[in-house]
Design a protein around this motif. Structure first.
Motif, PDB file in Angstrom:
ATOM      1  N   VAL A  23      18.674   8.087 -10.683  1.00 39.59           N
ATOM      2  CA  VAL A  23      17.251   8.091 -10.332  1.00 39.59           C
ATOM      3  C   VAL A  23      16.921   6.939  -9.394  1.00 39.59           C
ATOM      4  CG1 VAL A  23      16.571   9.125 -12.543  1.00 39.59           C
ATOM      5  CG2 VAL A  23      16.574   6.635 -12.291  1.00 39.59           C
ATOM      6  N   ASP A  24      15.792   7.102  -8.709  1.00 44.06           N
ATOM      7  CA  ASP A  24      15.145   6.008  -7.985  1.00 44.06           C
ATOM      8  C   ASP A  24      13.880   5.648  -8.753  1.00 44.06           C
ATOM      9  OD1 ASP A  24      17.110   6.470  -6.124  1.00 44.06           O
ATOM     10  OD2 ASP A  24      15.775   7.339  -4.608  1.00 44.06           O
ATOM     11  N   VAL A  25      13.574   4.368  -8.806  1.00 40.07           N
ATOM     12  CA  VAL A  25      12.365   3.914  -9.494  1.00 40.07           C
ATOM     13  C   VAL A  25      11.587   2.973  -8.576  1.00 40.07           C
ATOM     14  CG1 VAL A  25      11.414   2.704 -11.493  1.00 40.07           C
ATOM     15  CG2 VAL A  25      13.462   4.110 -11.760  1.00 40.07           C
ATOM     16  N   LEU A  26      10.342   3.336  -8.333  1.00 37.01           N
ATOM     17  CA  LEU A  26       9.468   2.510  -7.506  1.00 37.01           C
ATOM     18  C   LEU A  26       8.527   1.718  -8.413  1.00 37.01           C
ATOM     19  CD1 LEU A  26       8.497   1.760  -4.612  1.00 37.01           C
ATOM     20  CD2 LEU A  26       6.832   3.631  -4.824  1.00 37.01           C
ATOM     21  N   VAL A  27       8.574   0.402  -8.291  1.00 32.83           N
ATOM     22  CA  VAL A  27       7.734  -0.480  -9.088  1.00 32.83           C
ATOM     23  C   VAL A  27       6.746  -1.185  -8.157  1.00 32.83           C
ATOM     24  CG1 VAL A  27       7.656  -2.466 -10.639  1.00 32.83           C
ATOM     25  CG2 VAL A  27       9.564  -0.844 -10.783  1.00 32.83           C
ATOM     26  N   LYS A  28       5.467  -1.011  -8.448  1.00 34.05           N
ATOM     27  CA  LYS A  28       4.433  -1.610  -7.611  1.00 34.05           C
ATOM     28  C   LYS A  28       3.392  -2.286  -8.496  1.00 34.05           C
ATOM     29  CE  LYS A  28       1.459  -0.511  -3.661  1.00 34.05           C
ATOM     30  NZ  LYS A  28       0.997   0.580  -2.748  1.00 34.05           N
ATOM     31  N   LEU A 366       9.768   4.552 -20.011  1.00 36.30           N
ATOM     32  CA  LEU A 366      10.149   4.674 -18.603  1.00 36.30           C
ATOM     33  C   LEU A 366       9.454   5.879 -17.993  1.00 36.30           C
ATOM     34  CD1 LEU A 366      13.952   3.846 -18.901  1.00 36.30           C
ATOM     35  CD2 LEU A 366      12.169   2.397 -17.974  1.00 36.30           C
ATOM     36  N   VAL A 367       8.141   5.784 -17.877  1.00 39.43           N
ATOM     37  CA  VAL A 367       7.345   6.864 -17.299  1.00 39.43           C
ATOM     38  C   VAL A 367       6.358   6.287 -16.297  1.00 39.43           C
ATOM     39  CG1 VAL A 367       7.560   8.355 -19.329  1.00 39.43           C
ATOM     40  CG2 VAL A 367       5.659   6.760 -19.178  1.00 39.43           C
ATOM     41  N   GLU A 368       5.948   7.134 -15.377  1.00 41.12           N
ATOM     42  CA  GLU A 368       5.031   6.694 -14.331  1.00 41.12           C
ATOM     43  C   GLU A 368       3.700   6.231 -14.918  1.00 41.12           C
ATOM     44  OE1 GLU A 368       4.832   9.962 -11.600  1.00 41.12           O
ATOM     45  OE2 GLU A 368       6.993   9.869 -11.146  1.00 41.12           O
ATOM     46  N   GLY A 369       3.215   5.125 -14.404  1.00 38.21           N
ATOM     47  CA  GLY A 369       1.952   4.575 -14.857  1.00 38.21           C
ATOM     48  C   GLY A 369       2.091   3.502 -15.917  1.00 38.21           C
ATOM     49  N   GLU A 370       3.276   3.411 -16.534  1.00 36.97           N
ATOM     50  CA  GLU A 370       3.512   2.392 -17.565  1.00 36.97           C
ATOM     51  C   GLU A 370       3.944   1.071 -16.922  1.00 36.97           C
ATOM     52  OE1 GLU A 370       3.258   2.466 -20.996  1.00 36.97           O
ATOM     53  OE2 GLU A 370       2.244   4.396 -20.754  1.00 36.97           O
ATOM     54  N   ASP A 371       3.732  -0.024 -17.656  1.00 43.73           N
ATOM     55  CA  ASP A 371       4.220  -1.321 -17.191  1.00 43.73           C
ATOM     56  C   ASP A 371       5.732  -1.263 -17.037  1.00 43.73           C
ATOM     57  OD1 ASP A 371       1.667  -2.398 -17.215  1.00 43.73           O
ATOM     58  OD2 ASP A 371       1.868  -3.218 -19.243  1.00 43.73           O
ATOM     59  N   ALA A 372       6.228  -1.889 -15.981  1.00 44.90           N
ATOM     60  CA  ALA A 372       7.667  -1.908 -15.729  1.00 44.90           C
ATOM     61  C   ALA A 372       8.326  -2.980 -16.597  1.00 44.90           C
ATOM     62  CB  ALA A 372       7.943  -2.172 -14.260  1.00 44.90           C
TER      63      ALA A 372
END
Length: 420
Positions: A23-28, A366-372
């Motif tokens: 996977v790719d993971v984008l953290v912003k 590990l889901v979108e919108g959650e704190d990294a």
């Protein structure tokens, strides 16, 4: 922290739809903005190549020792958390082996406030007894409402059965957890290594397995009688594994952990008289190590800990008999688990998921919108623990100066990142 894109990492998260896929993971801005097979990012992005590596939620350590307050020359919260972060830990439970001990709301608040804003979340473990003397209960509830996540007398075992029983019963009333280091001091008798063939060969007085198993047995009876949960910290013997296995089958609310070094080193290593192999509980036999590893794989042992215990050089560079117990270990848990034969899924279960479950803390998602809250680690990258890579104030480790296999590449939490 800015924007980070982790690419081509194998996701390790049991139950996740992308478990064991690349996977790719984008953290912003500290949050997971996108996770998927091929993620594109716009603007200024820090890219971390995760090919051949594994990505999971950050590790959590149930047993670390920082010197603050009182022993800051060994380790303070800043250096201790730096070592933890370098080892992939985004959360740690710090034990009360301090001066003064963490035995009231004042010390708990000190730890909580000093650690604010850190990449690593620091959770104080309050003492069971005042001054860790084993005579009178500390103010457990007062510590709980100020941030203590559990209670333990640290590297001292509660010798009075009545006090331990009262602690279990009292903590049960507010969902508190008693963590115990099981050792009967009247049997251990202040001795310095495991009792067995090697101690006989070396002419050194030993600590028998019985010193641990008799306390495990006692505290299981107390937990059952009071219908209270209990956690055994750093078990080290075949007998303890067997006792806890039977207790779990019986329905007793029991969890336990083991220190990573007790899965690799044995009392044979003490033949060198290298004081860096002096730990508590002591390094046991190959048979015990085999039982501990089997206990982890069978689910009897819930978690692996570092038992990070820093000391100044004058406490370790002395004769084995008078050296202090303990090693620095936050940065070397992963290599030791790899050496012990564990795969990425088992490592994540025992280092990231189960430790939080023991303390009833939420496991990051590990889901979108959650704190990294992430760790990226390699199972085969080689590195050396030395003055350049070591983040601790101390250097007391038998692995210092040695090449290790398995390295944490990046740790992300609280909108912060460290890259090794």
């Amino acid at each position: 922290m800015g924007t980070i894109l982790i690419t081509s990492a194998t996701l390790v998260s049991a139950g996740h739809p992308l478990h064991l896929t690349s996977v790719d993971v984008l953290v912003k801005n500290g949050k997971i903005e996108k996770i998927g097979k091929s993620v594109k990012a716009e603007g200024k992005v820090q890219e971390i190549n995760g090919k051949g590596s594994f990505l999971s939620v950050g590790f959590f350590d149930l047993n670390v020792n920082f010197g603050e307050p009182g022993y800051e020359t060994k380790e303070d919260i800043q250096t201790g958390t730096a070592a933890a972060a370098s080892g992939g830990f985004t959360g740690v439970a710090v034990h009360p082996n301090t001066n003064p001990p963490i035995h009231s709301r004042s010390e708990v608040s000190l730890i909580v406030n000093t650690a604010k804003g850190n990449l690593v979340d620091v959770f104080p473990v309050g003492a069971v007894s005042k001054k860790r003397e084993g005579n009178e209960l500390a103010e457990l509830f007062d510590m709980k409402i100020n941030g203590a996540v559990a209670f333990s007398d640290g590297n001292r075992s509660v010798q009075q059965a009545g006090l331990m029983g009262r602690a279990l019963l009292y903590a049960k009333g507010f969902q508190g957890l008693i963590m115990t280091f099981p050792q009967d001091e009247s049997i251990a008798a202040g001795n310095k290594m495991n009792e067995g063939e090697v101690s006989t060969y070396l002419g050194m007085k030993g600590i028998p397995n019985l010193a641990e198993s008799i306390m495990v047995s006692r505290d299981l009876f107390l937990a059952e009688y009071n219908e209270s949960p209990i956690h055994f910290s750093t078990i080290s013997t075949e007998e303890s594994v067997d006792l806890i296995k039977k207790a779990k089958a019986k329905g007793i609310q029991v969890t336990c952990d083991v220190a990573a070094h007790n899965l690799v080193f044995t009392d044979e290593d003490v033949k060198s008289f290298d004081s860096h192999y002096k730990v508590s509980p002591p390094l046991r036999t190959k048979r015990d190590v085999k039982a501990l590893i089997k206990g982890l794989k069978d689910g009897v042992i819930d978690a692996v800990v570092s038992q990070h215990t820093p000391h100044e050089i004058e406490f370790k560079e002395v004769e084995f008999q008078i050296a202090k117990d303990g090693i620095i270990a936050s940065q070397t848990v992963l290599p030791l688990l790899i050496k012990a034969g564990f795969n990425p899924e088992s490592i994540v279960e025992k280092l990231a998921e189960n430790p939080r479950k023991v303390l009833n803390l939420p496991v990051p998602q590990l889901v979108e919108g959650e704190d990294a809250n992430l760790v990226l680690f390699s199972m085969d990258k080689k590195w050396t623990l030395d003055n350049n890579s070591n983040k601790s104030k101390s250097t007391n480790s038998p692995l210092f100066g040695k090449e290790l296999t398995g390295q944490v590449l990046a740790t992300i939490n609280n909108n912060q990142v460290i890259i090794n």
